[in-house]
Design an enzyme around this catalytic site. Sequence first.
Site, short mmCIF file in Angstrom:
data_model
loop_
_atom_site.label_atom_id
_atom_site.label_comp_id
_atom_site.label_asym_id
_atom_site.label_seq_id
_atom_site.Cartn_x
_atom_site.Cartn_y
_atom_site.Cartn_z
N CYS A 1 -3.60 15.12 2.76
CA CYS A 1 -4.37 15.26 1.70
C CYS A 1 -5.23 16.62 1.65
O CYS A 1 -5.57 16.96 2.85
CB CYS A 1 -5.12 14.03 1.60
SG CYS A 1 -6.39 14.11 -0.15
N ASN B 1 -12.27 2.39 10.14
CA ASN B 1 -11.16 2.16 10.81
C ASN B 1 -11.13 3.47 12.12
O ASN B 1 -10.74 4.49 11.43
CB ASN B 1 -9.86 2.12 10.16
CG ASN B 1 -8.85 1.39 10.64
OD1 ASN B 1 -8.74 1.51 11.83
ND2 ASN B 1 -8.27 0.63 9.63
N GLY C 1 -3.13 10.25 0.80
CA GLY C 1 -3.07 11.26 -0.18
C GLY C 1 -3.96 10.75 -1.37
O GLY C 1 -4.30 9.57 -1.44
N GLU C 2 -4.24 11.66 -2.26
CA GLU C 2 -5.10 11.38 -3.60
C GLU C 2 -4.25 11.38 -4.90
O GLU C 2 -3.50 12.45 -5.23
CB GLU C 2 -6.20 12.63 -3.75
CG GLU C 2 -6.93 12.58 -4.91
CD GLU C 2 -7.66 11.34 -5.22
OE1 GLU C 2 -8.28 10.77 -4.45
OE2 GLU C 2 -7.30 10.85 -6.55
N SER D 1 -6.43 4.12 -6.45
CA SER D 1 -7.52 4.54 -5.67
C SER D 1 -7.94 5.67 -5.76
O SER D 1 -6.99 6.63 -5.47
CB SER D 1 -7.70 3.93 -4.50
OG SER D 1 -8.59 4.35 -3.72
N CYS E 1 -11.80 10.62 7.23
CA CYS E 1 -10.35 9.94 7.00
C CYS E 1 -9.36 10.78 7.61
O CYS E 1 -9.28 11.98 7.72
CB CYS E 1 -10.08 10.31 5.46
SG CYS E 1 -8.27 9.91 4.99
N CYS F 1 1.06 -1.20 -0.15
CA CYS F 1 0.14 -0.10 -0.05
C CYS F 1 0.73 1.27 -0.13
O CYS F 1 1.73 1.57 0.95
CB CYS F 1 -0.97 0.07 1.02
SG CYS F 1 -2.02 1.20 1.19
N SER G 1 -13.46 5.33 -4.45
CA SER G 1 -13.93 5.56 -3.10
C SER G 1 -15.26 6.25 -3.16
O SER G 1 -15.50 7.25 -3.25
CB SER G 1 -13.14 6.60 -2.26
OG SER G 1 -11.69 5.75 -1.89
N LEU G 2 -16.18 5.40 -3.17
CA LEU G 2 -17.64 5.76 -3.27
C LEU G 2 -18.32 6.10 -1.95
O LEU G 2 -18.77 7.12 -1.66
CB LEU G 2 -18.60 4.73 -4.07
CG LEU G 2 -19.70 5.04 -4.51
CD1 LEU G 2 -19.62 6.09 -5.53
CD2 LEU G 2 -20.62 4.09 -5.33
N HIS G 3 -18.27 5.09 -1.03
CA HIS G 3 -18.88 5.08 0.44
C HIS G 3 -20.28 5.75 0.24
O HIS G 3 -20.93 5.62 1.84
CB HIS G 3 -17.89 6.02 0.92
CG HIS G 3 -16.40 5.87 1.00
ND1 HIS G 3 -15.80 4.57 1.19
CD2 HIS G 3 -15.21 6.46 0.59
CE1 HIS G 3 -14.64 4.65 1.05
NE2 HIS G 3 -14.24 5.95 0.60
N CYS H 1 -4.20 0.19 6.26
CA CYS H 1 -4.16 0.88 5.06
C CYS H 1 -5.23 1.77 4.83
O CYS H 1 -6.40 1.47 5.14
CB CYS H 1 -4.08 -0.42 3.99
SG CYS H 1 -3.35 -0.03 2.55
N1 SAH Z 1 -7.24 9.26 -1.72
C1 SAH Z 1 -7.51 7.94 -2.39
C2 SAH Z 1 -7.00 6.79 -1.93
C3 SAH Z 1 -6.21 6.75 -0.42
S1 SAH Z 1 -7.41 6.39 0.91
C4 SAH Z 1 -8.90 7.84 -2.27
O1 SAH Z 1 -9.46 8.21 -1.37
O2 SAH Z 1 -9.50 6.73 -2.83
C5 SAH Z 1 -7.69 4.45 0.49
C6 SAH Z 1 -9.13 4.06 1.03
O3 SAH Z 1 -9.24 4.16 2.44
C7 SAH Z 1 -10.04 5.05 0.28
O4 SAH Z 1 -11.48 4.07 -0.02
C8 SAH Z 1 -10.51 5.71 1.78
O5 SAH Z 1 -11.84 6.46 1.53
C9 SAH Z 1 -10.46 4.76 2.83
N2 SAH Z 1 -10.21 5.22 3.94
C10 SAH Z 1 -9.85 6.43 4.64
N3 SAH Z 1 -10.12 6.60 5.79
C11 SAH Z 1 -10.72 5.45 6.20
C12 SAH Z 1 -10.96 4.96 7.68
N4 SAH Z 1 -10.91 5.60 8.43
N5 SAH Z 1 -11.58 3.85 7.65
C13 SAH Z 1 -11.58 3.02 6.34
N6 SAH Z 1 -11.43 3.35 5.49
C14 SAH Z 1 -10.98 4.49 5.29
FE1 SF4 Z 2 -8.01 12.12 0.98
FE2 SF4 Z 2 -8.58 9.63 0.05
FE3 SF4 Z 2 -8.47 10.62 2.57
FE4 SF4 Z 2 -10.41 11.56 0.89
S1 SF4 Z 2 -10.19 9.28 1.63
S2 SF4 Z 2 -8.94 12.88 2.44
S3 SF4 Z 2 -9.36 11.48 -1.03
S4 SF4 Z 2 -6.83 10.32 1.25
#
Ligand code: SAH
Ligand code: SF4
Length: 376
Positions: free
Chosen positions: A122, A307, A175-176, A207, A129, A115, A229-231, A350
């Site tokens: 970010c 998480n 990061g993105e 991602s 996050c 990872c 990352s749809l959520h 991760c």
């Molecule tokens: N910025 C990118 C990639 C990094 S985050 C993105 O957002 O896709 C990688 C994954 O972890 C993303 O799907 C993000 O939404 C998820 N993520 C971030 N914080 C999280 C948390 N606290 N618990 C579970 N997943 C989380």
């Molecule tokens: Fe940045 Fe991805 Fe976290 Fe959103 S989930 S703040 S895009 S690292």
Amino acid sequence: MTPHTDSVEAQPVNLLGLSRQEMEHFFVELGEKKFRAPQVMKWIHQEGVTDFQQMSNLSKALRERLEKVAEVRAPDIAYEGVSRDGTRKWVVEAEGGSLIEMVLIPADNGRRTLCVSSQVGCSLDCSFCSTGKQGFARNLTAAEIIGQVWIATHSGATYEDGRKPVTNVVMMGMGEPLMNFRPVVSAMKLMLDDNAYGISKRRVTLSTSGLVPKIDQLGDEIDVSLAISLHAPNDELRNELVPLNRKYNIETLLDACRRYLDKCPDARMLTVEYTLMAGVNDQQHHATQLAERLRGIPCKINLIPFNPFPGSGYEKPSRNQVMRFQHWLFELGHKAPVRVTRGDDIDAACGQLVGRVKDKTRRQQRYIQTLSIDAS
Ligand code: SAH
Ligand code: SF4
């Protein structure tokens, strides 16, 4: 990238982060033949050699020239730990002292997934996050991004199965990645390149939280696997969780994904990440709406139990609720594996990598000490 200037002493070029094309350009500028590029790439990425003098198929004159104008510099390792389940974690010091994390997660099927981070912090501020909560510090260079793969590959760990130390890469660390487009693409090209890591396109996944124009640009340049990352299954909720949705809403994002899949036949299947938060997006009507939204798109939904981190304001759903959500999706025709948290004992989750890491030295020390204790 010109290796020397007339008046000012030029900075040496760090060859670690150059893609094949960039490396060829570098050698041509130096008055050398292009085939030097694959030779040097193999030394760096496959043999782990950073000292030009050890690159024995280069002439002495070229080695000396390279010593003057170039270098091979990987980021420093600030901490390395192995968890009880075999997950390895590194805290890596990027230039200027920023700390980033990377995690190598072994799976029962023999995969070892690294990872990788693309930015320090970010700017997109997703509400759940911890990386987002730290704000944005800076983009990583291509050398710092591929440097993470280099470190994991040449860390000295040996594996009995004869497979490469890193079989899969996911750009799911801090990061993105699409906000740091060029360096990320150069680093991913090296992941795929047979003269470097030779990982198949399907095993390198980017991602994104949904930067639509950059998804289109990505499809023009490289065809790695795509995860989004749809959520949330509707714009109202996603606007709250992923603020970028206000700019590129779900339909716009899914259209971009459809275009990407059409353009990149090797990517074949979209991964949809769905972080489950108790009472927020884990109810039956969310599952129904989600399945409806994704109808007709070849995809796999990845369920990630939230998480938790201090002050997040969200909670992880119960195991039973996660199973129920998975079952609802299954009934609606969607396979939705639950992402198992690995390396808990070394804090290696991760996706919310460095919530506790800040650029302040005292905190860094404390953090690294904590990890050493956790991992022992
Ligand atoms: N910025 C990118 C990639 C990094 S985050 C993105 O957002 O896709 C990688 C994954 O972890 C993303 O799907 C993000 O939404 C998820 N993520 C971030 N914080 C999280 C948390 N606290 N618990 C579970 N997943 C989380
Ligand atoms: Fe940045 Fe991805 Fe976290 Fe959103 S989930 S703040 S895009 S690292």
